[in-house]
Design an enzyme around this catalytic site. Structure first.
Site, PDB file in Angstrom:
ATOM      1  N   GLU A 138      -0.018 -20.148   0.980  1.00 32.39           N
ATOM      2  CA  GLU A 138      -0.465 -18.753   1.619  1.00 32.39           C
ATOM      3  C   GLU A 138      -1.366 -17.704   0.615  1.00 32.39           C
ATOM      4  OE1 GLU A 138       3.560 -16.726   0.806  1.00 32.39           O
ATOM      5  OE2 GLU A 138       3.212 -15.987   3.114  1.00 32.39           O
ATOM      6  N   GLU A 166       8.866 -11.807   7.797  1.00 29.41           N
ATOM      7  CA  GLU A 166       9.541 -12.130   6.516  1.00 29.41           C
ATOM      8  C   GLU A 166       8.970 -10.423   6.236  1.00 29.41           C
ATOM      9  OE1 GLU A 166       8.245 -14.027   2.551  1.00 29.41           O
ATOM     10  OE2 GLU A 166       7.369 -12.748   3.866  1.00 29.41           O
TER      11      GLU A 166
HETATM   12  C1  LER Z   1       6.372 -15.129   0.358  1.00 27.23           C
HETATM   13  O1  LER Z   1       5.837 -15.821   1.933  1.00 27.23           O
HETATM   14  C2  LER Z   1       5.151 -13.792   0.579  1.00 27.23           C
HETATM   15  O2  LER Z   1       5.130 -13.094   1.285  1.00 27.23           O
HETATM   16  C3  LER Z   1       5.167 -13.654  -1.354  1.00 27.23           C
HETATM   17  O3  LER Z   1       4.884 -12.019  -0.815  1.00 27.23           O
HETATM   18  C4  LER Z   1       6.338 -13.883  -2.044  1.00 27.23           C
HETATM   19  O4  LER Z   1       6.441 -12.850  -2.880  1.00 27.23           O
HETATM   20 MN    MN Z   2       5.191 -14.698   2.980  1.00 32.46          MN
END
Ligand code: LER
Ligand code: MN
Length: 270
Positions: free
Chosen positions: A153, A247
């Site tokens: 990510e 999220e």
């Molecule tokens: C986790 O998926 C994310 O987006 C981060 O901001 C974790 O700190």
């Molecule tokens: Mn994230």
């Protein structure tokens, strides 16, 4: 058909944008009742959970598990692929490898978020990148025979200095050279780092293994100024077969945030 999931932490966690925390079974039922198709599980250590219990519980609620988040191993224990201490680096690699059987069992991708770490004082950026490449090669090689994929990510500059943008993520994928490494794109981070969110999504193409949605303020989609209609249309237009996973901050409360998000997203897709 776009598939929607939301992040749920199996254990107490400090990370604020895990929308649901606490009692697993009741949270799974709430998520299913809100109309979600799946649940993304944030699991600090797979040794703390039972894979059969998780698959039984999620299946009973009609929920898939598209992804496993691993960032709490960093947040709660400080494990990192790029720590100057070789023991910490080894523990981080072993932790990610230990997720592979669970991910295979659930059919989930393993997320590599902040467990990659930050460039610590006294460490050269090139050295940290070298450790990151080696760690990803080892984890991808361990995951490959079990058909498991890893999703790295890109995370905004205020949380890490290692891989902030989609372009840096794509460059890293090239360097690692593994067929089961892709990216997890997160609209909150992209809003900070990408000059053109839609162009970045396009550039990532088939390497988009997972997708996080939060609005510009990290509230639920619809509570900020991101154009989710264009973002989802872009994913659909590219034939994205993966998941769109919420999220975001549990504000004003988890239930409302989760409900407003899925209402907004389902309303805007064609
Ligand atoms: C986790 O998926 C994310 O987006 C981060 O901001 C974790 O700190
Ligand atoms: Mn994230």
């Amino acid at each position: 058909m776009m598939k929607f999931s939301i992040v749920l932490s199996t254990h107490p966690a400090q990370f604020q944008a895990a929308t649901f925390k606490g009692d697993l079974e009741s949270n799974l039922r709430r998520i299913a009742a809100l109309g979600y198709d799946g649940v993304e599980l944030a699991i600090r250590d797979p040794n703390l959970v039972s894979s059969t219990e998780l698959s039984t519980l999620t299946r009973a609620c009609g929920l898939s598990v598209p992804a496993i988040g691993t960032g709490q191993a960093w947040g709660e224990e400080g494990l990192s692929f790029t720590d100057p201490d070789p023991g910490v680096r080894r523990a981080a690699i072993e932790r990610i490898k230990s997720h592979v059987p669970l991910a295979a069992h659930l059919g989930a991708v393993i997320i590599v978020g902040l467990i990659r770490g930050v460039v610590k004082p006294g460490v050269e950026a090139a050295q940290a990148m070298g450790w990151l490449v080696e760690a990803l090669r080892e984890c991808c090689a361990a995951a490959f025979p079990q058909g498991v994929r890893l999703a790295l990510e890109p995370i905004n500059r205020y949380e890490t200095t290692l891989i902030n943008s989609v372009a840096q993520g794509m460059e890293l994928i090239q360097r690692v050279g593994a067929g089961n490494l892709g990216l997890l794109l997160d609209t909150f981070h992209m809003n900070i780092e990408e000059p053109d969110i839609l162009a970045s999504i396009q550039a990532c193409g088939e390497r988009i293994y997972h997708f996080h949605v939060a609005d510009s303020n990290r509230w639920y989609p619809g509570a900020g100024h991101l154009d989710f209609k264009s973002i989802l249309a872009k994913l659909q237009g590219m034939g994205y077969q993966g998941w769109v996973s919420g999220e975001f901050l549990p504000l004003p409360d988890p239930e409302t945030a989760a409900r407003e998000s899925i209402i907004h997203l389902r309303n805007i897709i064609d």
